[in-house]
Design a protein around this motif. Structure first.
Motif, PDB file in Angstrom:
ATOM      1  N   MET A  66       0.839  -1.187   0.000  1.00  0.00           N
ATOM      2  CA  MET A  66       0.000   0.000   0.000  1.00  0.00           C
ATOM      3  C   MET A  66       0.883   1.249   0.000  1.00  0.00           C
ATOM      4  O   MET A  66       1.886   1.296   0.683  1.00  0.00           O
ATOM      5  N   CYS A  67       0.493   2.230  -0.748  1.00  0.00           N
ATOM      6  CA  CYS A  67       1.270   3.461  -0.836  1.00  0.00           C
ATOM      7  C   CYS A  67       0.428   4.636  -0.347  1.00  0.00           C
ATOM      8  O   CYS A  67      -0.581   4.975  -0.951  1.00  0.00           O
ATOM      9  N   ARG A  68       0.843   5.216   0.757  1.00  0.00           N
ATOM     10  CA  ARG A  68       0.158   6.404   1.269  1.00  0.00           C
ATOM     11  C   ARG A  68       0.603   7.600   0.446  1.00  0.00           C
ATOM     12  O   ARG A  68       1.799   7.810   0.265  1.00  0.00           O
ATOM     13  N   LYS A  69      -0.360   8.377  -0.018  1.00  0.00           N
ATOM     14  CA  LYS A  69      -0.052   9.513  -0.878  1.00  0.00           C
ATOM     15  C   LYS A  69      -0.584  10.798  -0.276  1.00  0.00           C
ATOM     16  O   LYS A  69      -1.716  10.844   0.202  1.00  0.00           O
ATOM     17  N   ILE A  70       0.242  11.823  -0.333  1.00  0.00           N
ATOM     18  CA  ILE A  70      -0.160  13.165   0.064  1.00  0.00           C
ATOM     19  C   ILE A  70      -0.167  14.019  -1.195  1.00  0.00           C
ATOM     20  O   ILE A  70       0.782  13.990  -1.978  1.00  0.00           O
ATOM     21  N   CYS A  71      -1.237  14.774  -1.366  1.00  0.00           N
ATOM     22  CA  CYS A  71      -1.302  15.737  -2.467  1.00  0.00           C
ATOM     23  C   CYS A  71      -0.728  17.061  -1.987  1.00  0.00           C
ATOM     24  O   CYS A  71      -1.129  17.576  -0.940  1.00  0.00           O
ATOM     25  N   VAL A  72       0.211  17.599  -2.736  1.00  0.00           N
ATOM     26  CA  VAL A  72       0.750  18.939  -2.483  1.00  0.00           C
ATOM     27  C   VAL A  72       0.220  19.816  -3.606  1.00  0.00           C
ATOM     28  O   VAL A  72       0.453  19.527  -4.784  1.00  0.00           O
ATOM     29  N   THR A  73      -0.500  20.866  -3.250  1.00  0.00           N
ATOM     30  CA  THR A  73      -1.168  21.659  -4.279  1.00  0.00           C
ATOM     31  C   THR A  73      -0.257  22.668  -4.958  1.00  0.00           C
ATOM     32  O   THR A  73       0.735  23.123  -4.391  1.00  0.00           O
ATOM     33  N   ASN A  74      -0.645  22.997  -6.179  1.00  0.00           N
ATOM     34  CA  ASN A  74      -0.036  24.085  -6.940  1.00  0.00           C
ATOM     35  C   ASN A  74      -1.089  24.518  -7.951  1.00  0.00           C
ATOM     36  O   ASN A  74      -1.266  23.880  -8.978  1.00  0.00           O
ATOM     37  N   ARG A  75      -1.794  25.581  -7.630  1.00  0.00           N
ATOM     38  CA  ARG A  75      -2.922  25.994  -8.467  1.00  0.00           C
ATOM     39  C   ARG A  75      -2.491  26.373  -9.880  1.00  0.00           C
ATOM     40  O   ARG A  75      -3.295  26.351 -10.800  1.00  0.00           O
ATOM     41  N   HIS A  76      -1.205  26.689 -10.072  1.00  0.00           N
ATOM     42  CA  HIS A  76      -0.706  27.029 -11.404  1.00  0.00           C
ATOM     43  C   HIS A  76      -0.623  25.806 -12.322  1.00  0.00           C
ATOM     44  O   HIS A  76      -0.567  25.942 -13.538  1.00  0.00           O
ATOM     45  N   LEU A  77      -0.614  24.616 -11.738  1.00  0.00           N
ATOM     46  CA  LEU A  77      -0.584  23.376 -12.521  1.00  0.00           C
ATOM     47  C   LEU A  77      -1.966  22.750 -12.684  1.00  0.00           C
ATOM     48  O   LEU A  77      -2.123  21.786 -13.434  1.00  0.00           O
ATOM     49  N   ALA A  78      -2.940  23.266 -11.956  1.00  0.00           N
ATOM     50  CA  ALA A  78      -4.273  22.656 -11.943  1.00  0.00           C
ATOM     51  C   ALA A  78      -4.908  22.685 -13.327  1.00  0.00           C
ATOM     52  O   ALA A  78      -4.760  23.644 -14.081  1.00  0.00           O
ATOM     53  N   GLN A  79      -5.598  21.608 -13.621  1.00  0.00           N
ATOM     54  CA  GLN A  79      -6.348  21.504 -14.870  1.00  0.00           C
ATOM     55  C   GLN A  79      -7.695  22.192 -14.666  1.00  0.00           C
ATOM     56  O   GLN A  79      -8.566  21.670 -13.991  1.00  0.00           O
ATOM     57  N   GLY A  80      -7.866  23.379 -15.221  1.00  0.00           N
ATOM     58  CA  GLY A  80      -9.124  24.109 -15.067  1.00  0.00           C
ATOM     59  C   GLY A  80      -9.225  24.795 -13.724  1.00  0.00           C
ATOM     60  O   GLY A  80      -8.222  25.192 -13.125  1.00  0.00           O
ATOM     61  N   ASP A  81     -10.438  24.909 -13.218  1.00  0.00           N
ATOM     62  CA  ASP A  81     -10.713  25.591 -11.958  1.00  0.00           C
ATOM     63  C   ASP A  81     -10.038  24.860 -10.791  1.00  0.00           C
ATOM     64  O   ASP A  81     -10.191  23.646 -10.633  1.00  0.00           O
ATOM     65  N   PHE A  82      -9.306  25.610  -9.982  1.00  0.00           N
ATOM     66  CA  PHE A  82      -8.532  25.010  -8.896  1.00  0.00           C
ATOM     67  C   PHE A  82      -9.423  24.270  -7.902  1.00  0.00           C
ATOM     68  O   PHE A  82      -9.105  23.145  -7.499  1.00  0.00           O
ATOM     69  N   LEU A  83     -10.522  24.870  -7.489  1.00  0.00           N
ATOM     70  CA  LEU A  83     -11.377  24.208  -6.503  1.00  0.00           C
ATOM     71  C   LEU A  83     -12.030  22.945  -7.077  1.00  0.00           C
ATOM     72  O   LEU A  83     -12.192  21.955  -6.364  1.00  0.00           O
ATOM     73  N   CYS A  84     -12.353  22.963  -8.360  1.00  0.00           N
ATOM     74  CA  CYS A  84     -12.859  21.739  -9.006  1.00  0.00           C
ATOM     75  C   CYS A  84     -11.776  20.663  -9.020  1.00  0.00           C
ATOM     76  O   CYS A  84     -12.064  19.477  -8.823  1.00  0.00           O
ATOM     77  N   GLN A  85     -10.521  21.087  -9.236  1.00  0.00           N
ATOM     78  CA  GLN A  85      -9.415  20.132  -9.214  1.00  0.00           C
ATOM     79  C   GLN A  85      -9.248  19.538  -7.812  1.00  0.00           C
ATOM     80  O   GLN A  85      -9.013  18.339  -7.672  1.00  0.00           O
ATOM     81  N   ILE A  86      -9.397  20.365  -6.790  1.00  0.00           N
ATOM     82  CA  ILE A  86      -9.302  19.873  -5.410  1.00  0.00           C
ATOM     83  C   ILE A  86     -10.402  18.840  -5.154  1.00  0.00           C
ATOM     84  O   ILE A  86     -10.166  17.817  -4.502  1.00  0.00           O
ATOM     85  N   GLU A  87     -11.590  19.082  -5.665  1.00  0.00           N
ATOM     86  CA  GLU A  87     -12.674  18.106  -5.510  1.00  0.00           C
ATOM     87  C   GLU A  87     -12.306  16.772  -6.147  1.00  0.00           C
ATOM     88  O   GLU A  87     -12.550  15.708  -5.568  1.00  0.00           O
ATOM     89  N   LYS A  88     -11.712  16.807  -7.349  1.00  0.00           N
ATOM     90  CA  LYS A  88     -11.275  15.572  -8.013  1.00  0.00           C
ATOM     91  C   LYS A  88     -10.211  14.860  -7.173  1.00  0.00           C
ATOM     92  O   LYS A  88     -10.235  13.638  -7.030  1.00  0.00           O
TER      93      LYS A  88
END
Length: 186
Positions: free
Chosen positions: A1-23
């Protein structure tokens, strides 16, 4: 099992940042670190309130990056700090923080972070990454040494994707941090 942490960067987000966070949170990462270092305190706070609500709805812990006072004020579930900022805080201030993660770049820094009371550390960069253009990666052997040097979870960061995450786990990492993989998630 691999525990994963997402580190955000809104400049890399595909489309709307908050929609990307939801995904992203729909994939159930172990946590999400709201990085966004270039935002003012006020802009970060406005964004953090929205991101925390999205994370809360999916039961994904939301950690702040480098903003200890704001993490306490808004009730973030964790805080990620560079070693130098963690060292500058007195023992009482560190103990009042939620789950404390400290970013390190060497075995000595990892031991120091553990001694400061870190709940976990993020070590990197392990592989070549656009975030550190021109800076040679530290590699898997260095990650292995760091993992053996401390008794707290080590998350690897830097150039990590689904294809190479297992190499970090094999080297002893507790989990991995990924930015591009999550920010470009479709």
């Amino acid at each position: 099992m691999c525990r994963k942490i997402c580190v955000t960067n809104r400049h890399l987000a595909q489309g709307d940042f908050l929609c990307q966070i939801e995904k992203v949170v729909a994939t159930k990462p172990a946590a999400l670190i709201l990085r966004e270092k270039d935002l003012s305190e006020e802009a970060y706070e406005r964004l953090a309130i929205k991101v925390m609500a999205i994370c809360r709805a999916e039961n994904v812990p939301c950690y702040f990056n480098g903003r200890p006072e704001l993490a306490v004020k808004l009730g973030a579930q964790g805080i990620q700090l560079p070693l130098q900022i963690a060292q500058a805080l007195d023992c009482r201030a560190r103990s009042e923080l939620p789950c404390l993660g400290i970013s390190v770049h060497s075995q000595a820094e990892a031991v120091c972070a553990q001694n400061l009371g870190a709940s976990y550390i993020i070590y990197g960069h392990v592989f070549a990454t656009d975030c550190k253009k021109g800076v040679p990666p530290r590699g898997l052997e260095a990650l292995r040494i760091v993992c053996r040097s401390v008794g707290i979870p080590v998350f690897a960061i830097g150039g990590i994707c689904k294809k190479n995450a297992w190499q970090c786990i094999d080297a002893g990492a507790y989990g991995v941090c990924m930015m591009s993989e999550y920010m470009e998630l479709k």
